[in-house]
Write an enzyme that holds these catalytic residues in place. Sequence first.
Site, PDB file in Angstrom:
ATOM      1  N   LYS A 148      11.122 -39.137  31.695  1.00 35.55           N
ATOM      2  CA  LYS A 148      11.236 -37.837  30.664  1.00 35.55           C
ATOM      3  C   LYS A 148       9.913 -37.415  30.098  1.00 35.55           C
ATOM      4  CE  LYS A 148      14.439 -36.276  27.365  1.00 35.55           C
ATOM      5  NZ  LYS A 148      15.637 -36.848  26.333  1.00 35.55           N
TER       6      LYS A 148
ATOM      7  N   SER B  77      19.461 -33.896  26.290  1.00 31.37           N
ATOM      8  CA  SER B  77      18.084 -33.207  26.905  1.00 31.37           C
ATOM      9  C   SER B  77      17.528 -34.051  27.866  1.00 31.37           C
ATOM     10  CB  SER B  77      17.384 -33.405  25.510  1.00 31.37           C
ATOM     11  OG  SER B  77      16.992 -34.665  25.322  1.00 31.37           O
TER      12      SER B  77
ATOM     13  N   SER C 248      21.649 -37.854  24.538  1.00 32.05           N
ATOM     14  CA  SER C 248      20.710 -37.127  25.535  1.00 32.05           C
ATOM     15  C   SER C 248      20.440 -37.867  26.781  1.00 32.05           C
ATOM     16  CB  SER C 248      19.428 -36.676  25.188  1.00 32.05           C
ATOM     17  OG  SER C 248      19.418 -35.544  24.351  1.00 32.05           O
TER      18      SER C 248
HETATM   19  N1  GLN Z   1      22.398 -32.715  21.896  1.00 34.16           N
HETATM   20  C1  GLN Z   1      22.023 -33.268  20.620  1.00 34.16           C
HETATM   21  C2  GLN Z   1      20.867 -32.667  20.061  1.00 34.16           C
HETATM   22  O1  GLN Z   1      20.528 -31.353  20.552  1.00 34.16           O
HETATM   23  C3  GLN Z   1      21.281 -34.747  21.027  1.00 34.16           C
HETATM   24  C4  GLN Z   1      19.979 -34.542  21.731  1.00 34.16           C
HETATM   25  C5  GLN Z   1      19.353 -35.955  22.154  1.00 34.16           C
HETATM   26  O2  GLN Z   1      19.990 -36.949  22.023  1.00 34.16           O
HETATM   27  N2  GLN Z   1      17.956 -35.931  22.315  1.00 34.16           N
HETATM   28  O3  GLN Z   1      20.425 -32.949  19.134  1.00 34.16           O
END
Ligand code: GLN
Length: 483
Positions: free
Chosen positions: A80, A155, A179
């Site tokens: 990532k 994400s 994410s």
């Molecule tokens: N969807 C969550 C957010 O928008 C989690 C994102 C993540 O785990 N980096 O914060």
Amino acid sequence: MSEIWQCSASGLHAEFVDGALRAQDIVGAHLERIDAVDSQIGAFLYVDREGAMKTARMQDDWSKVDRIHHPLSGVPVALKDNLMTHTMPTTAGSKILAKFIAPYDATVVERLGAAGAIMVGKTNLDEFAMGSSTEHSAWQKTRNPWDLTRVPGGSSGGSAAAVASQMVPLALGSDTGGSIRQPAAYCGIVGMKPTYGRVSRYGLIAFASSLDQIGPLTRTVKDAELLYRIIQGHDPRDSTSLPDTADPFPMVGRPLRIGIPREYFTDGIAPGVRTSVEDALERLKMLGHQLVDISLPHTEYAIATYYLIAPAEASSNLARYDGVRYGLRQAGTDLLTMYETTRDQGFGDEVKRRILLGTHALSAGYYDAYYSTAQKVRTLIRRDFEEAFAEVDYIVTPTTPDQAFVFGERDEDPIRMYLGDIFTVTANLAGIPGLSMPIGVQNGLPVGLQWLAPAMHDLSLLSVARMLEMDPEEWIGPKGVKA
Ligand code: GLN
């Protein structure tokens, strides 16, 4: 296996050790697969063809003993793009870091390298990992390999889509509120968020430091374990890194008490998700395990709590991107061009929204009402789990209330996007490990099941999840991605 790129990481490593496959052939096959399908998927922000082939050629000269001593030798991995790499750009999906080359590698990247992993590239993400669809990337769209009109989740959408479309067998993601697990569920693969502190965050571009964890995205639970074992372990460079202790004795091989939290089985769950999850629960019963109705009473406050704490920490972490410090570090090349690229290109809307939310929650007049209250509720959520794990060995839930959604569906409605994280944010708030695995296909899209375990039970979580794996060698992938 008919094609090299269909093979699991453990399979590829075994064939490399035996001399049945050369690392150059393995890497070459995956690079060809990337060339053939990534123009449809958009998973990669950067592919390091030369670097990967160079490592492969070097490994082909290794003796069998060297190969065995490097448990990921011969295996391509994607990262990532919020993991710092000194040989590839690191943008965190943001224009503010356009062409930033980190001066050092993240600890996980160092450990992968030392284990012989062949790093092929960096994958797309929501800007600074803020989002649930990868639509907030400043660079490109990533499409769900099961249905190109749908999001891969986020994400870590790039990593999940890369693994699901078989461009790499392994990828790393980061999970602050889901994410890793949510894109794994949407793409039909395995994703694991380890116990907070088990995996070093050194060199991970921080979103919300008390919630962030790095973890594996793979097609099989066995491969997730292979990757987890390499990246976990104490790191003196991360002050929240846990000391090395053995996992508590794995709770497998005997009838288990599996908690089913009633707050996670509400009317809001999509019918397809409910059907697959209920099937999986039936299978657990048939395997002799006891399903126990439990309550996690503070679940209803989880989204509000998470969306105060995460932006508050983010607003502090992101203060360093003042347009002066990053992007100019790359030694030797084209500094001026890069400066032109980074100048005047600031944060996207979602990142700005989080900074506003976070600074507001932390401001003098509102601190007690928002941030401080959220911290208290976080403690209550953690206690809910402690009490539950006094009664049961594991907890099982749907990973998400729904399946992969179409592009644009939630983009304009941040609250709706945030609500989809309801089943994943609690593990981050409590610091416990969580794993999502594919358990069925409904309406042509995969469904994910989430396992939760007490803190430190990461390896037992991985072994228990294997019980429900249909056929670890034959991953049932999307039919949609044709080269
Ligand atoms: N969807 C969550 C957010 O928008 C989690 C994102 C993540 O785990 N980096 O914060």
